[in-house]
Design a protein around this motif. Structure first.
Motif, PDB file in Angstrom:
ATOM      1  N   ILE A 193       0.804  -1.221   0.000  1.00  0.00           N
ATOM      2  CA  ILE A 193       0.000   0.000   0.000  1.00  0.00           C
ATOM      3  C   ILE A 193       0.839   1.273   0.000  1.00  0.00           C
ATOM      4  CG2 ILE A 193      -1.919  -1.155   1.149  1.00  0.00           C
ATOM      5  CD1 ILE A 193      -1.215   0.300   3.710  1.00  0.00           C
ATOM      6  N   ILE A 194       2.152   1.155   0.254  1.00  0.00           N
ATOM      7  CA  ILE A 194       3.019   2.335   0.159  1.00  0.00           C
ATOM      8  C   ILE A 194       3.590   2.369  -1.250  1.00  0.00           C
ATOM      9  CG2 ILE A 194       5.107   3.462   0.995  1.00  0.00           C
ATOM     10  CD1 ILE A 194       4.591   2.266   3.709  1.00  0.00           C
ATOM     11  N   PRO A 195       3.287   3.402  -2.028  1.00  0.00           N
ATOM     12  CA  PRO A 195       3.713   3.440  -3.424  1.00  0.00           C
ATOM     13  C   PRO A 195       5.228   3.535  -3.582  1.00  0.00           C
ATOM     14  CG  PRO A 195       2.825   5.569  -2.752  1.00  0.00           C
ATOM     15  CD  PRO A 195       2.547   4.612  -1.633  1.00  0.00           C
ATOM     16  N   GLY A 196       5.708   3.049  -4.733  1.00  0.00           N
ATOM     17  CA  GLY A 196       7.131   3.126  -5.023  1.00  0.00           C
ATOM     18  C   GLY A 196       7.926   2.093  -4.245  1.00  0.00           C
ATOM     19  N   ASN A 197       9.238   2.209  -4.308  1.00  0.00           N
ATOM     20  CA  ASN A 197      10.103   1.248  -3.621  1.00  0.00           C
ATOM     21  C   ASN A 197      11.090   1.898  -2.661  1.00  0.00           C
ATOM     22  OD1 ASN A 197      11.818   2.476  -5.390  1.00  0.00           O
ATOM     23  ND2 ASN A 197      12.481   0.605  -6.439  1.00  0.00           N
ATOM     24  N   ILE A 198      10.840   3.162  -2.331  1.00  0.00           N
ATOM     25  CA  ILE A 198      11.750   3.862  -1.423  1.00  0.00           C
ATOM     26  C   ILE A 198      11.851   3.151  -0.076  1.00  0.00           C
ATOM     27  CG2 ILE A 198      12.098   5.982  -0.093  1.00  0.00           C
ATOM     28  CD1 ILE A 198      10.986   7.558  -2.379  1.00  0.00           C
ATOM     29  N   PHE A 199      10.712   2.652   0.399  1.00  0.00           N
ATOM     30  CA  PHE A 199      10.676   2.083   1.746  1.00  0.00           C
ATOM     31  C   PHE A 199      10.703   0.562   1.744  1.00  0.00           C
ATOM     32  CE2 PHE A 199       8.503   6.243   2.279  1.00  0.00           C
ATOM     33  CZ  PHE A 199       9.396   6.816   3.159  1.00  0.00           C
ATOM     34  N   ASP A 200      11.052  -0.052   0.636  1.00  0.00           N
ATOM     35  CA  ASP A 200      11.121  -1.512   0.593  1.00  0.00           C
ATOM     36  C   ASP A 200      12.064  -2.021   1.685  1.00  0.00           C
ATOM     37  OD1 ASP A 200       9.441  -1.451  -1.533  1.00  0.00           O
ATOM     38  OD2 ASP A 200      10.894  -2.114  -3.039  1.00  0.00           O
ATOM     39  N   GLY A 201      11.566  -2.963   2.457  1.00  0.00           N
ATOM     40  CA  GLY A 201      12.366  -3.549   3.533  1.00  0.00           C
ATOM     41  C   GLY A 201      12.263  -2.824   4.854  1.00  0.00           C
ATOM     42  N   LEU A 202      11.740  -1.590   4.844  1.00  0.00           N
ATOM     43  CA  LEU A 202      11.690  -0.829   6.090  1.00  0.00           C
ATOM     44  C   LEU A 202      10.610  -1.357   7.034  1.00  0.00           C
ATOM     45  CD1 LEU A 202      12.961   1.487   7.639  1.00  0.00           C
ATOM     46  CD2 LEU A 202      11.353   3.061   6.552  1.00  0.00           C
ATOM     47  N   SER A 203       9.553  -1.951   6.481  1.00  0.00           N
ATOM     48  CA  SER A 203       8.468  -2.469   7.322  1.00  0.00           C
ATOM     49  C   SER A 203       8.997  -3.506   8.304  1.00  0.00           C
ATOM     50  CB  SER A 203       7.367  -3.089   6.457  1.00  0.00           C
ATOM     51  OG  SER A 203       6.842  -2.161   5.559  1.00  0.00           O
ATOM     52  N   SER A 204       9.681  -4.516   7.782  1.00  0.00           N
ATOM     53  CA  SER A 204      10.192  -5.562   8.668  1.00  0.00           C
ATOM     54  C   SER A 204      11.291  -5.026   9.579  1.00  0.00           C
ATOM     55  CB  SER A 204      10.721  -6.740   7.844  1.00  0.00           C
ATOM     56  OG  SER A 204      11.684  -6.320   6.912  1.00  0.00           O
ATOM     57  N   THR A 205      12.084  -4.073   9.069  1.00  0.00           N
ATOM     58  CA  THR A 205      13.132  -3.472   9.897  1.00  0.00           C
ATOM     59  C   THR A 205      12.529  -2.743  11.091  1.00  0.00           C
ATOM     60  OG1 THR A 205      14.592  -3.195   7.993  1.00  0.00           O
ATOM     61  CG2 THR A 205      15.032  -1.815   9.911  1.00  0.00           C
ATOM     62  N   LEU A 206      11.477  -1.970  10.843  1.00  0.00           N
ATOM     63  CA  LEU A 206      10.833  -1.227  11.932  1.00  0.00           C
ATOM     64  C   LEU A 206      10.182  -2.185  12.928  1.00  0.00           C
ATOM     65  CD1 LEU A 206       9.241   1.821  10.082  1.00  0.00           C
ATOM     66  CD2 LEU A 206      10.875   1.920  11.969  1.00  0.00           C
ATOM     67  N   ILE A 207       9.524  -3.225  12.441  1.00  0.00           N
ATOM     68  CA  ILE A 207       8.896  -4.176  13.362  1.00  0.00           C
ATOM     69  C   ILE A 207       9.947  -4.786  14.288  1.00  0.00           C
ATOM     70  CG2 ILE A 207       7.720  -6.407  13.542  1.00  0.00           C
ATOM     71  CD1 ILE A 207       6.191  -5.704  10.998  1.00  0.00           C
ATOM     72  N   ARG A 208      11.039  -5.249  13.704  1.00  0.00           N
ATOM     73  CA  ARG A 208      12.085  -5.881  14.522  1.00  0.00           C
ATOM     74  C   ARG A 208      12.676  -4.877  15.518  1.00  0.00           C
ATOM     75  NH1 ARG A 208      15.158 -10.332  14.959  1.00  0.00           N
ATOM     76  NH2 ARG A 208      13.928 -11.406  13.357  1.00  0.00           N
ATOM     77  N   TYR A 209      12.876  -3.651  15.076  1.00  0.00           N
ATOM     78  CA  TYR A 209      13.432  -2.621  15.954  1.00  0.00           C
ATOM     79  C   TYR A 209      12.483  -2.292  17.101  1.00  0.00           C
ATOM     80  CZ  TYR A 209      15.001   2.052  17.399  1.00  0.00           C
ATOM     81  OH  TYR A 209      15.400   3.155  18.117  1.00  0.00           O
ATOM     82  N   LEU A 210      11.179  -2.182  16.797  1.00  0.00           N
ATOM     83  CA  LEU A 210      10.218  -1.716  17.801  1.00  0.00           C
ATOM     84  C   LEU A 210       9.798  -2.812  18.775  1.00  0.00           C
ATOM     85  CD1 LEU A 210       7.969   0.642  15.628  1.00  0.00           C
ATOM     86  CD2 LEU A 210       9.839   1.270  17.177  1.00  0.00           C
ATOM     87  N   VAL A 211       9.682  -4.061  18.333  1.00  0.00           N
ATOM     88  CA  VAL A 211       9.245  -5.120  19.248  1.00  0.00           C
ATOM     89  C   VAL A 211      10.415  -5.854  19.881  1.00  0.00           C
ATOM     90  CG1 VAL A 211       7.123  -5.438  17.920  1.00  0.00           C
ATOM     91  CG2 VAL A 211       9.050  -6.983  17.514  1.00  0.00           C
ATOM     92  N   GLY A 212      11.612  -5.687  19.323  1.00  0.00           N
ATOM     93  CA  GLY A 212      12.781  -6.366  19.861  1.00  0.00           C
ATOM     94  C   GLY A 212      13.030  -7.696  19.169  1.00  0.00           C
ATOM     95  N   ASP A 213      14.279  -8.131  19.185  1.00  0.00           N
ATOM     96  CA  ASP A 213      14.661  -9.330  18.438  1.00  0.00           C
ATOM     97  C   ASP A 213      13.962 -10.593  18.927  1.00  0.00           C
ATOM     98  OD1 ASP A 213      16.382  -8.111  16.613  1.00  0.00           O
ATOM     99  OD2 ASP A 213      18.104  -8.238  17.962  1.00  0.00           O
ATOM    100  N   SER A 214      13.801 -10.743  20.244  1.00  0.00           N
ATOM    101  CA  SER A 214      13.218 -11.992  20.749  1.00  0.00           C
ATOM    102  C   SER A 214      11.778 -12.157  20.277  1.00  0.00           C
ATOM    103  CB  SER A 214      13.296 -12.040  22.278  1.00  0.00           C
ATOM    104  OG  SER A 214      12.600 -10.943  22.854  1.00  0.00           O
ATOM    105  N   THR A 215      10.985 -11.084  20.358  1.00  0.00           N
ATOM    106  CA  THR A 215       9.602 -11.155  19.882  1.00  0.00           C
ATOM    107  C   THR A 215       9.568 -11.277  18.364  1.00  0.00           C
ATOM    108  OG1 THR A 215       8.850  -9.820  21.751  1.00  0.00           O
ATOM    109  CG2 THR A 215       7.369  -9.987  19.855  1.00  0.00           C
ATOM    110  N   ALA A 216      10.434 -10.545  17.672  1.00  0.00           N
ATOM    111  CA  ALA A 216      10.489 -10.611  16.212  1.00  0.00           C
ATOM    112  C   ALA A 216      10.819 -12.020  15.737  1.00  0.00           C
ATOM    113  CB  ALA A 216      11.511  -9.615  15.680  1.00  0.00           C
TER     114      ALA A 216
END
Length: 380
Positions: free
Chosen positions: A275-298
């Motif tokens: 739903i985010i147009p273009g490819n500028i943020f490709d890969g950032l979704s999973s990066t942010l999830i891992r950063y915000l919830v922490g590695d163990s939960t991720a």
């Protein structure tokens, strides 16, 4: 050290308790053969968002009257302050919701079974995210928890839908009693703290540190929502610090790897990429999830491994941003997260929830202050 107010014995007992007022209202509909009118009601609740007392089946009139009452301890000034925090945080609140709150819910191995049994996973992820985001905006927008506010209506509807889901799951014969009751009190409380405690922690990781009064105000608003949604008051501690302890106690008990949680996380990441147009943020979704919830939960929900630095560099280059030697990574990542959240929110605005559902709604004042383009502006 475990807080004895939420020791295992007590929380075990809460897994066998649901929401008697809402459950009784739904059971009355089935007992009296009013299921057809209830189904029609649910369509009206989704499509039109308001229903008059005359349109309600009799068993639901008392429910809607009682469930609209605020708790005696609700502090309207504190609620307004919490909503003001939400307004100031803007799109970072959306990032916290989608990249921290929802993934945290998917880590609960028993609670996620309800989502699995009632969803078509990939095809329902879009609708679930949009409707959850709508509830958060409605609750936390100015006036959302005033009489007849959008937030109160949403809480009433979600509470009733939970009761309907419990009834249908029990009738399906597919529920494992070892999971406790479907949408039980512990799981309800665990979900609630993802909107308050987990969100506050995520905001701090993204560079928006709340003052103690701000954190308490934000937490208090969601504590009120928990009451409206039928959460046992023993699972609604007054202070934010106690709410954080409760959150950690519940998470320590319910977090486990599950196929269902991993599938839903993958669908969530794919949807954000879509739903985010273009490819500028490709890969950032999973990066942010891992950063915000922490590695163990991720790891439990199988979030792909990521390189935070590389995920920052690509968008910065494509956007023409240059980092000075004095720039702190936290400051840059906060700006990037805010931009990501704004694009994500615009994607949610654009997404259709289906022909029976109204378009996503953001109060105009918030849309302008958050610099989020409307659907019409995106079409221009």
């Amino acid at each position: 050290m475990t807080d004895m107010r939420w020791a295992n014995e007590f929380l075990d007992s809460m897994r066998e308790v649901c929401d008697p007022p809402a459950d009784e209202a739904v059971q009355s509909l089935f007992t009296q053969g009013l299921v057809g009118s209830a189904n029609e009601l649910m369509k009206q609740l989704v499509a039109h968002e308001t229903v008059s007392a005359e349109q309600l089946p009799v068993p639901l009139r008392g429910y809607f009257e009682q469930s609209a009452k605020m708790p005696s301890w609700a502090d309207r000034e504190l609620i307004r302050e919490g909503q003001a925090v939400f307004s100031r945080c803007g799109s970072l609140s959306v990032v916290a919701l989608v990249c921290a709150s929802l993934p945290t819910c998917y880590a609960g191995a028993e609670g996620v079974q309800v989502l699995h049994l009632t969803a078509r996973l990939e095809t329902d992820t879009k609708r679930r995210i949009v409707e959850t985001a709508q509830m958060v905006v409605d609750v936390m927008s100015p006036g959302g928890l005033e009489p007849d506010g959008w937030g109160i209506r949403d809480a009433q509807k979600v509470r009733l839908m939970h009761a309907a889901v419990r009834h249908l799951i029990r009738q399906s014969g597919r529920w494992n009693p070892e999971w406790g009751q479907p949408i039980n009190q512990e799981d309800m409380a665990g979900t609630l703290v993802t909107f308050s405690v987990v969100t506050i922690r995520a905001l701090e990781k993204m560079g928006y540190t709340l003052e103690p009064r701000e954190a308490q105000a934000y937490y208090h608003a969601w504590r009120v929502v928990g009451y409206l949604m039928g959460v046992d008051e023993r699972l609604l501690p007054e202070k934010y610090e106690d709410g954080a302890r409760l959150a950690d106690s519940i998470f320590a008990r319910v977090f486990r790897a599950s196929t269902e949680g991993q599938v839903m996380t993958r669908a969530l990441i794919e949807l954000m990429e879509h739903i985010i147009p273009g490819n500028i943020f490709d890969g950032l979704s999973s990066t942010l999830i891992r950063y915000l919830v922490g590695d163990s939960t991720a790891d439990l929900i199988a979030v792909p491994a990521s390189d935070w630095t590389q995920s920052l560099i690509k968008p910065l280059r494509l956007l023409g941003w240059v980092m000075d030697e004095g720039d702190e990574q936290n400051e840059v990542s906060a700006k990037l997260s805010e931009l990501f959240g704004r694009k994500l929110l615009e994607g949610i605005v654009w997404v259709s929830r289906g022909h029976e559902r109204p378009p996503f709604r953001i109060p105009e004042a918030l849309r302008v202050s958050w610099n989020v383009r409307s659907r019409e502006q995106q079409l221009a």
